[in-house]
Design a protein around this motif. Structure first.
Motif, PDB file in Angstrom:
ATOM      1  N   HIS A 189       8.422   5.598   7.449  1.00  0.00           N
ATOM      2  CA  HIS A 189       8.488   4.489   6.476  1.00  0.00           C
ATOM      3  C   HIS A 189      10.055   4.052   6.509  1.00  0.00           C
ATOM      4  O   HIS A 189      10.868   4.877   6.090  1.00  0.00           O
ATOM      5  CB  HIS A 189       8.115   4.881   5.034  1.00  0.00           C
ATOM      6  CG  HIS A 189       6.695   5.563   5.009  1.00  0.00           C
ATOM      7  ND1 HIS A 189       5.524   4.638   5.253  1.00  0.00           N
ATOM      8  CD2 HIS A 189       6.161   6.761   4.920  1.00  0.00           C
ATOM      9  CE1 HIS A 189       4.433   5.654   5.194  1.00  0.00           C
ATOM     10  NE2 HIS A 189       4.740   6.739   4.862  1.00  0.00           N
ATOM     11  N   PHE A 197       4.130   0.953  -0.273  1.00  0.00           N
ATOM     12  CA  PHE A 197       3.040   1.748   0.389  1.00  0.00           C
ATOM     13  C   PHE A 197       2.652   2.783  -0.383  1.00  0.00           C
ATOM     14  O   PHE A 197       1.556   3.520   0.234  1.00  0.00           O
ATOM     15  CB  PHE A 197       3.523   2.070   1.665  1.00  0.00           C
ATOM     16  CG  PHE A 197       3.878   0.878   2.915  1.00  0.00           C
ATOM     17  CD1 PHE A 197       2.488   0.053   3.263  1.00  0.00           C
ATOM     18  CD2 PHE A 197       4.963   0.382   3.051  1.00  0.00           C
ATOM     19  CE1 PHE A 197       2.751  -0.933   4.192  1.00  0.00           C
ATOM     20  CE2 PHE A 197       5.302  -0.678   3.975  1.00  0.00           C
ATOM     21  CZ  PHE A 197       3.961  -1.380   4.686  1.00  0.00           C
ATOM     22  N   GLN A 198       3.340   3.340  -1.373  1.00  0.00           N
ATOM     23  CA  GLN A 198       2.820   4.372  -1.964  1.00  0.00           C
ATOM     24  C   GLN A 198       1.394   4.536  -2.462  1.00  0.00           C
ATOM     25  O   GLN A 198       0.639   5.287  -2.187  1.00  0.00           O
ATOM     26  CB  GLN A 198       3.732   4.811  -3.039  1.00  0.00           C
ATOM     27  CG  GLN A 198       3.392   6.141  -3.559  1.00  0.00           C
ATOM     28  CD  GLN A 198       4.543   6.758  -4.749  1.00  0.00           C
ATOM     29  OE1 GLN A 198       5.622   7.195  -3.934  1.00  0.00           O
ATOM     30  NE2 GLN A 198       4.418   6.969  -5.722  1.00  0.00           N
ATOM     31  N   ILE A 228      -4.241   9.763   7.438  1.00  0.00           N
ATOM     32  CA  ILE A 228      -2.933  10.050   7.672  1.00  0.00           C
ATOM     33  C   ILE A 228      -2.552  11.159   8.089  1.00  0.00           C
ATOM     34  O   ILE A 228      -1.550  11.812   8.794  1.00  0.00           O
ATOM     35  CB  ILE A 228      -2.040   9.609   6.693  1.00  0.00           C
ATOM     36  CG1 ILE A 228      -2.305  10.316   5.236  1.00  0.00           C
ATOM     37  CG2 ILE A 228      -2.075   8.021   6.471  1.00  0.00           C
ATOM     38  CD1 ILE A 228      -1.161   9.873   4.041  1.00  0.00           C
ATOM     39  N   TYR A 252       7.161  11.405   6.947  1.00  0.00           N
ATOM     40  CA  TYR A 252       5.971  12.384   6.370  1.00  0.00           C
ATOM     41  C   TYR A 252       5.130  13.130   7.372  1.00  0.00           C
ATOM     42  O   TYR A 252       4.897  12.245   8.296  1.00  0.00           O
ATOM     43  CB  TYR A 252       5.231  11.529   5.382  1.00  0.00           C
ATOM     44  CG  TYR A 252       5.723  10.989   4.028  1.00  0.00           C
ATOM     45  CD1 TYR A 252       6.710   9.916   4.000  1.00  0.00           C
ATOM     46  CD2 TYR A 252       5.383  11.858   2.863  1.00  0.00           C
ATOM     47  CE1 TYR A 252       7.194   9.620   2.544  1.00  0.00           C
ATOM     48  CE2 TYR A 252       6.052  11.256   1.799  1.00  0.00           C
ATOM     49  CZ  TYR A 252       6.742  10.129   1.633  1.00  0.00           C
ATOM     50  OH  TYR A 252       7.313   9.757   0.337  1.00  0.00           O
ATOM     51  N   ARG A 260       4.099   9.766   9.901  1.00  0.00           N
ATOM     52  CA  ARG A 260       4.387   8.558   9.050  1.00  0.00           C
ATOM     53  C   ARG A 260       6.109   8.253   9.342  1.00  0.00           C
ATOM     54  O   ARG A 260       6.740   9.161   8.751  1.00  0.00           O
ATOM     55  CB  ARG A 260       3.816   8.249   7.978  1.00  0.00           C
ATOM     56  CG  ARG A 260       2.236   7.975   7.926  1.00  0.00           C
ATOM     57  CD  ARG A 260       1.641   9.385   7.928  1.00  0.00           C
ATOM     58  NE  ARG A 260       1.685  10.060   6.609  1.00  0.00           N
ATOM     59  CZ  ARG A 260       1.540  11.289   6.216  1.00  0.00           C
ATOM     60  NH1 ARG A 260       1.019  12.176   7.280  1.00  0.00           N
ATOM     61  NH2 ARG A 260       1.734  11.953   5.039  1.00  0.00           N
ATOM     62  N   PHE A 305      -0.843   4.844   0.721  1.00  0.00           N
ATOM     63  CA  PHE A 305      -0.670   6.261   1.283  1.00  0.00           C
ATOM     64  C   PHE A 305      -1.130   7.326   0.617  1.00  0.00           C
ATOM     65  O   PHE A 305      -1.491   8.592   1.030  1.00  0.00           O
ATOM     66  CB  PHE A 305       0.641   6.319   2.070  1.00  0.00           C
ATOM     67  CG  PHE A 305       0.912   5.695   3.293  1.00  0.00           C
ATOM     68  CD1 PHE A 305       1.066   4.125   3.429  1.00  0.00           C
ATOM     69  CD2 PHE A 305       0.593   6.260   4.658  1.00  0.00           C
ATOM     70  CE1 PHE A 305       0.962   3.562   4.597  1.00  0.00           C
ATOM     71  CE2 PHE A 305       0.871   5.539   5.718  1.00  0.00           C
ATOM     72  CZ  PHE A 305       0.902   3.925   5.967  1.00  0.00           C
ATOM     73  N   GLN A 306      -0.934   7.115  -0.831  1.00  0.00           N
ATOM     74  CA  GLN A 306      -1.252   8.391  -1.724  1.00  0.00           C
ATOM     75  C   GLN A 306      -2.909   8.169  -2.247  1.00  0.00           C
ATOM     76  O   GLN A 306      -3.365   8.995  -3.001  1.00  0.00           O
ATOM     77  CB  GLN A 306      -0.417   8.420  -2.740  1.00  0.00           C
ATOM     78  CG  GLN A 306       1.007   9.087  -2.126  1.00  0.00           C
ATOM     79  CD  GLN A 306       1.734   9.632  -3.270  1.00  0.00           C
ATOM     80  OE1 GLN A 306       1.591   9.353  -4.522  1.00  0.00           O
ATOM     81  NE2 GLN A 306       2.746  10.552  -2.935  1.00  0.00           N
ATOM     82  N   TYR A 320       9.860   1.117   0.647  1.00  0.00           N
ATOM     83  CA  TYR A 320       8.669   1.403   1.378  1.00  0.00           C
ATOM     84  C   TYR A 320       7.923   2.272   0.254  1.00  0.00           C
ATOM     85  O   TYR A 320       6.457   2.155   0.254  1.00  0.00           O
ATOM     86  CB  TYR A 320       9.058   2.718   2.336  1.00  0.00           C
ATOM     87  CG  TYR A 320       9.351   4.118   1.751  1.00  0.00           C
ATOM     88  CD1 TYR A 320       8.066   4.959   1.890  1.00  0.00           C
ATOM     89  CD2 TYR A 320      10.521   4.629   1.449  1.00  0.00           C
ATOM     90  CE1 TYR A 320       8.538   6.446   1.544  1.00  0.00           C
ATOM     91  CE2 TYR A 320      10.508   5.843   1.110  1.00  0.00           C
ATOM     92  CZ  TYR A 320       9.588   6.613   0.891  1.00  0.00           C
ATOM     93  OH  TYR A 320       9.651   7.908   0.485  1.00  0.00           O
TER      94      TYR A 320
END
Ligand code: BEZ
Length: 367
Positions: free
Chosen positions: A95, A75-76, A88, A51, A93, A79-80, A71
């Motif tokens: 993942h 991690f969503q 970020i 990303y 990134r 990271f969101q 991932y």
């Protein structure tokens, strides 16, 4: 009496409700386009998703997920998270999905030799070479935290920092094996993995989050692959960290664990073995086994401090609240005047405040 009894039951229920922080992306804040790649390595193919675009003179953030997850499921949420975007956007990134964990992965054939955690760590240079990235900041959970630590031990010069959530650097001892075998007699693989990811309290509370992850894992079409990753995790070697010894992480490290989380003791012990001038310790209350899912806001703030300590978050990027907290941190650091002392970082879940603490120091967070 009856009323009092039912009122008590309600209070008990209320106490068990775990509140998951939610702050989705704002309208107009769209997730960046992702590009998924696979590379061949001496231990088989590995898939990863990138990303953002590389930023000059900045490391890539590279994540590695835990067993039972990929991932996205790992991690969503982090990271969101809305506040995470200001962090970020400054980094590309990467993942990584452990082999066979990527979406749509076919089930490995019977007899397939799944890589050990050490071999999974040895795949990372192939990814970085493919992308032409020279340094990383790693964020790993559970097995992923172990893999990134192993990678960092072998490739010190390429790791600028590590955020390690729920790391257990020790190989299983015979007592652990006996307990594991006993549990295996009565529990399915998916229940054992859920017991690795979440606390017993969370599992019996059966919140929406637990139902979601129980459903994902129990019905995973690649459950056989997940079992292989699980076996590799359980057969991991000791990382042999030794305070003051040669085998240690040289970069800034932030250790994170939820209090009451299954790996709390392991992370506390890990903290005692790492260099206190380089290690921060974040113990998060009310976060259960997966703080990146349940407390993305608090974790975002801690990551912000961590990156700032590494010189990557200009104070203009910090929120007003964070700036005032940083000011108090800076003055605390200058009074102390020494990088060799342990520091305490405290965080309150009620007020949401975070006071004191910086990467490169031991922080203890109790919420
Ligand atoms: C990211 O922006 O890095 C990201 C987005 C969705 C899932 C995981 C990571």
């Amino acid at each position: 009496m009856e009323n009092g009894g039912s009122r008590q039951a309600t209070m008990a229920e209320l106490q068990e409700v775990q509140i998951t922080e939610e702050k989705p992306l704002l309208p107009g804040q769209t997730p960046e386009v992702a590009k998924t790649h696979s590379v061949e390595t001496p231990y088989g193919s590995v898939t990863f998703t990138v990303y953002g675009t590389p930023k000059p003179k900045r490391p890539a953030i590279l994540t590695y997920h835990d067993v039972g997850l990929n991932y996205k499921s790992c991690f969503q949420s982090l990271f969101q998270f809305g506040d995470m975007q200001e962090i970020i956007q400054n980094f590309v990134r990467v993942h990584v999905d452990a082999p066979g964990m990527e979406e749509g992965a076919p089930v490995f054939p019977v007899g397939y030799q799944y890589p050990s955690l050490d071999q999974l760590a040895d795949m990372i240079p192939c990814i970085l070479q493919y992308l032409n990235f020279s340094t990383i900041i790693g964020i790993g959970v559970g097995a992923g935290a172990y893999i990134l630590s192993r990678y960092a031990l072998n490739h010190q010069d390429t790791v600028e920092g590590l955020v390690l959530i729920n790391i257990d650097p020790n190989a299983k001892g015979w007592m652990d094996w006996a307990a594991h075998k006993l549990t295996g007699l009565t529990s399915s693989i998916s229940e054992m993995i859920l017991g690795h990811l979440f606390s017993q309290e969370e599992l019996s509370g059966n919140s929406e989050l637990i139902q979601k992850y129980r459903n994902i894992i129990t019905h995973a079409p690649n459950l056989d692959n997940i079992e292989l990753y699980w076996n590799s995790y359980n057969n991991r070697r000791d990382l042999n960290f030794e305070r003051g010894g040669d085998i240690t992480l040289k970069c800034p490290v932030m250790l994170v664990v939820g209090d009451q989380a299954p790996h709390e003791d392991a992370v506390v012990e890990c903290n005692s073995k790492l260099d206190p001038t380089q290690t921060s310790f974040l113990k998060m209350a009310d976060s259960g086994g997966q703080p990146q899912l349940t407390q993305p806001g608090k974790l975002t703030e801690a990551i912000k401090y961590f990156l700032q300590g590494m010189g990557y978050m200009a104070s203009s990027c910090m929120t007003r609240l964070s700036r005032s907290r940083t000011a108090s941190l800076t003055s605390a650091a200058s009074i102390d005047g020494s990088r060799s002392r342990s520091r305490t970082m405290s965080q309150s879940s009620e007020s949401g405040t975070l006071s004191s603490g910086a990467p490169g120091h031991t922080m203890e967070v109790s919420c």
